[in-house]
Design an enzyme around this catalytic site. Structure first.
Site, PDB file in Angstrom:
ATOM      1  N   ASN A   1      27.637  56.816   9.512  1.00 36.79           N
ATOM      2  CA  ASN A   1      26.226  56.660   9.181  1.00 36.79           C
ATOM      3  C   ASN A   1      25.603  58.055   9.114  1.00 36.79           C
ATOM      4  OD1 ASN A   1      23.541  56.032   8.961  1.00 36.79           O
ATOM      5  ND2 ASN A   1      23.329  55.184  11.019  1.00 36.79           N
TER       6      ASN A   1
ATOM      7  N   HIS B   1      20.089  48.098  11.675  1.00 35.88           N
ATOM      8  CA  HIS B   1      20.326  49.247  12.559  1.00 35.88           C
ATOM      9  C   HIS B   1      19.123  49.428  13.496  1.00 35.88           C
ATOM     10  CE1 HIS B   1      20.697  53.405  13.898  1.00 35.88           C
ATOM     11  NE2 HIS B   1      21.992  53.239  13.720  1.00 35.88           N
TER      12      HIS B   1
ATOM     13  N   GLU C   1      25.764  48.317  19.202  1.00 34.31           N
ATOM     14  CA  GLU C   1      25.208  49.647  19.440  1.00 34.31           C
ATOM     15  C   GLU C   1      24.069  49.563  20.448  1.00 34.31           C
ATOM     16  OE1 GLU C   1      25.847  52.549  16.060  1.00 34.31           O
ATOM     17  OE2 GLU C   1      24.186  51.296  15.412  1.00 34.31           O
TER      18      GLU C   1
ATOM     19  N   GLY D   1      22.662  58.428  20.010  1.00 29.67           N
ATOM     20  CA  GLY D   1      22.136  59.784  20.128  1.00 29.67           C
ATOM     21  C   GLY D   1      22.210  60.360  21.535  1.00 29.67           C
TER      22      GLY D   1
ATOM     23  N   GLY E   1      27.306  58.091  14.115  1.00 30.93           N
ATOM     24  CA  GLY E   1      26.151  58.803  13.562  1.00 30.93           C
ATOM     25  C   GLY E   1      26.441  60.288  13.464  1.00 30.93           C
TER      26      GLY E   1
HETATM   27  C1  PEP Z   1      24.054  55.272  15.180  1.00 28.61           C
HETATM   28  O1  PEP Z   1      22.870  55.573  15.071  1.00 28.61           O
HETATM   29  O2  PEP Z   1      24.509  54.311  14.550  1.00 28.61           O
HETATM   30  C2  PEP Z   1      24.907  56.062  16.050  1.00 28.61           C
HETATM   31  C3  PEP Z   1      26.003  55.533  16.500  1.00 28.61           C
HETATM   32  O3  PEP Z   1      24.465  57.327  16.331  1.00 28.61           O
HETATM   33  P1  PEP Z   1      25.230  58.442  17.191  1.00 28.61           P
HETATM   34  O4  PEP Z   1      26.693  58.384  16.862  1.00 28.61           O
HETATM   35  O5  PEP Z   1      24.617  59.716  16.744  1.00 28.61           O
HETATM   36  O6  PEP Z   1      24.987  58.135  18.628  1.00 28.61           O
END
Ligand code: PEP
Length: 247
Positions: free
Chosen positions: A9, A96, A166, A172, A233
């Protein structure tokens, strides 16, 4: 064994077509040969057809970060599912956390899942609790989000859907949670799918984990966490890190 699925993503990290193209090329180049995983890149909408029209490789598939519920027609500013499909999308993310944070409810997510399936796009349905509590209420939150987001599918369509667990608190974050936390959620989601939709398909469902995944923690989260793959992400915009996750 089913191939692990790794979804990149790119969110809004990429600032120009040149940067997007360089990232795509570098990602393609660093992916290991004879992949034991499938890679799906979800670039920002404005870059989508630029990237799909120049990509000549076969290791990467493309998905959109969202689709609009609007059909083709007089709907200013929308990304229609039909155009996404025509531009080369095979997948689309739906619901999301960063979309839900703008007010998107599971009712709309359910309609997008239906639209994606009707447009021959594989929906990657994102669910996850905002916070954890000692009374395990977060499990009820997960169940409600899951069931509501899948309210418009037939049980047999479970095999055409990807679930991405998630937890919002892990997106993040500096580090991913312990693999046991991931395993509990993955097993729970499969159990709910088996009970509410189809026993066999529910237990075999593709359930990804997302939130602070990187090349360092991926193996443990996959093996111990029992995830079917990842939604990535930040680390997906660093080709070496992403290739490490895929490996
Ligand atoms: C996301 O926003 O789908 C995600 C997994 O972000 P990150 O990998 O940056 O934590």
């Amino acid at each position: 064994m089913k191939k692990a699925l790794v979804v990149a993503n790119w969110k809004s990290y990429v600032g120009s077509p040149k940067e997007g193209l360089a990232l795509l090329k570098e990602t393609d180049k660093t992916l290991p040969r004879g992949l034991s995983s499938k890679g799906v890149v979800c670039p920002p909408a404005l870059l989508f057809s630029h990237l799909t029209s120049v990509y000549r490789g076969s290791r990467i598939s493309f998905g959109t970060q969202d689709i609009s519920l609007a059909p083709l027609g007089a709907h200013t500013g929308e990304t229609t599912a039909a155009l996404a499909r025509a531009c080369g999308a095979t997948h689309t993310m739906v619901g999301h956390a960063e979309r839900r944070a703008t007010g998107e409810a599971s009712l709309a997510v359910a309609a997008k899942v239906r639209l994606a399936l009707d447009t021959r796009l594989t929906p990657i349905v994102c669910i996850g609790e905002t916070e954890r509590d000692h009374g395990a209420q977060y499990l009820s939150v997960i169940e409600l989000m899951l069931v509501d987001s899948l309210a418009k599918i037939e049980p047999g369509e479970l095999k055409k859907i990807v679930i991405a667990y998630e937890p919002v608190w892990a997106i993040g974050a500096p580090t991913a949670p312990d693999a046991r936390v991931v395993r509990e959620a993955v097993v729970y989601i499969k159990k709910i799918l088996a009970q509410r939709f189809d026993k066999e398909l529910g237990l075999k469902a593709t359930v990804l984990y997302g939130g602070a995944v990187d090349a360092e923690n991926a193996r443990n989260l996959l093996v111990e966490g029992q995830a079917s793959g990842f939604l990535v992400g930040r680390a997906s915009t660093d080709p070496k890190n992403f290739a490490g996750i895929i490996r």
